[in-house]
Design an enzyme around this catalytic site. Structure first.
Site: not given
Length: 370
Positions: A184, A268, A350
């Site tokens: 992430d 992502e 996160d």
């Protein structure tokens, strides 16, 4: 596989003049070709092909005789670059090609063939220019393809040589949940891994922003066209170049480490261009340069036979509990930690997102639990 090797070159003053002649001629041909393609489409609803334009260059040389002093292969390389720009416009929606300006601080031209590399004497020979002193700090093996010569805003010259090493692309390694990591990317921390590890964001632009403002103010006070303004502009360019080099060095080291330690990486998909419209975060997002980092991961994964997994940009990876799947709709950007109301698990915002990215990517591959 195709790989590019970049070297710094040190031309003489005469060679620099020849470089500028090539820059100008290739820019002229590019703009001329773009104008012809636009007019042809407006008048006949048809586009002029690159091969037709290359034949027309011969007639153009009769009209502009100074084009004969430039390598003909470089002029044809300009039409190839234009063709590539149109391909990206139609296929990838990258934006309609623009006319090139001599005011652009970065200038370049390509040499498709007929150049030589001498590693023993640290020299590169270019047609119409001759042998140029070059810092050949590493050797390569393979078939030499196109070479691109460029000039940076700080006045440095580089040559990038595309080489086909004649090796097949490695077969993708098998992967499972144990050898896959979810990543992430963020602002507070540059990257957060699904194993709980966080990589600090160095924020090189933010560190140098005050010095940058000082140099930009000094430049704005100088008279346009003066030598002092040119010196001030060069100082600004040097600082920008330093920031860019620091960022690239950091991203190359991190991407190589992640590729070397894992068989698959889950990422992502982010709409970076849309996120940059947030004026509160635009500077920090641009400083992080996420797109550049993802690009490095992608081509290095291809080199070493690793796999890049992607999830959609609209999947709520941050707001879902990775233990029970509860969807916390009330989570805001200010909430760095939260507790799941259902299973009472305490989450780091996160790390939880990184775990969900990994799970979602593996779920699409039907590899959960393997």
């Amino acid at each position: 596989m195709l790989k590019a090797y970049k070297y710094r070159i040190y031309p003489t003053k005469e060679q620099e003049e020849s470089f500028f002649q090539h820059f100008g001629a290739c820019r002229f041909v590019y703009n001329w070709a773009l104008e012809n393609k636009i007019k042809s489409y407006e008048q006949n609803d048809k586009s002029v092909s690159r091969f037709t334009l290359n034949k027309m260059i011969t007639e153009l040389k009769e009209e502009h005789t100074w084009l004969k002093d430039v390598n003909s292969q470089s002029l044809q390389g300009a039409t190839l670059n234009l063709e590539t720009a149109f391909t990206k416009f139609f296929r990838e929606k990258k934006g309609f090609p623009n006319f090139k300006s001599k005011k652009n601080p970065v200038q370049s031209f390509s040499v498709p063939q007929f150049y030589e590399v001498d590693f023993d004497n640290n020299k590169v020979k270019l047609p119409k220019i001759g042998w140029i002193k070059t810092k050949l700090h590493r050797k390569f093996k393979g078939i030499e393809k196109t070479a691109t010569l460029s000039r940076t805003p700080t006045g440095k010259y580089y040559i990038s040589i595309l080489v086909d090493d004649e090796q097949e692309t490695p077969v993708k390694s098998l992967f499972n949940e144990k050898v896959t990591v979810g990543i992430d990317i963020g602002i507070k921390d540059f990257a957060i891994l699904s194993n709980g590890k966080k990589i600090d964001n160095p924020k090189y632009l933010k560190t140098s922003i005050q010095r940058l403002h000082v140099l930009q103010r000094r430049m704005s006070r100088k008279q346009k066209g003066s030598k002092n303004r040119a010196k001030a502009r060069n100082a600004v360019s040097k600082l920008h170049e330093k920031i860019s080099n620091q960022r690239n060095d950091f991203q190359h080291k991190l991407s190589s480490k992640l590729i070397g330690e894992n068989q698959a990486l889950a990422l992502e998909t982010l709409n970076v261009s849309g996120m940059l419209k947030n004026h509160c975060l635009a500077l920090h997002i641009a400083d992080a340069s996420w797109s550049s980092f993802v690009t490095k991961l992608e081509y290095k994964a291809e080199w070493f036979g690793k796999t890049i997994l992607r999830i959609g940009q609209f999947e709520p990876s941050t707001k879902i509990c990775n233990v029970c799947g509860y969807h916390n709709k009330n989570l805001t950007l200010a909430d760095r930690e939260w507790q799941c109301p259902d299973c009472k698990t305490n989450h780091d915002r996160d790390v939880n997102a990184a775990i969900n990215i990994k799970k979602s990517a593996l779920n699409k591959q039907n590899l959960i639990g393997i």
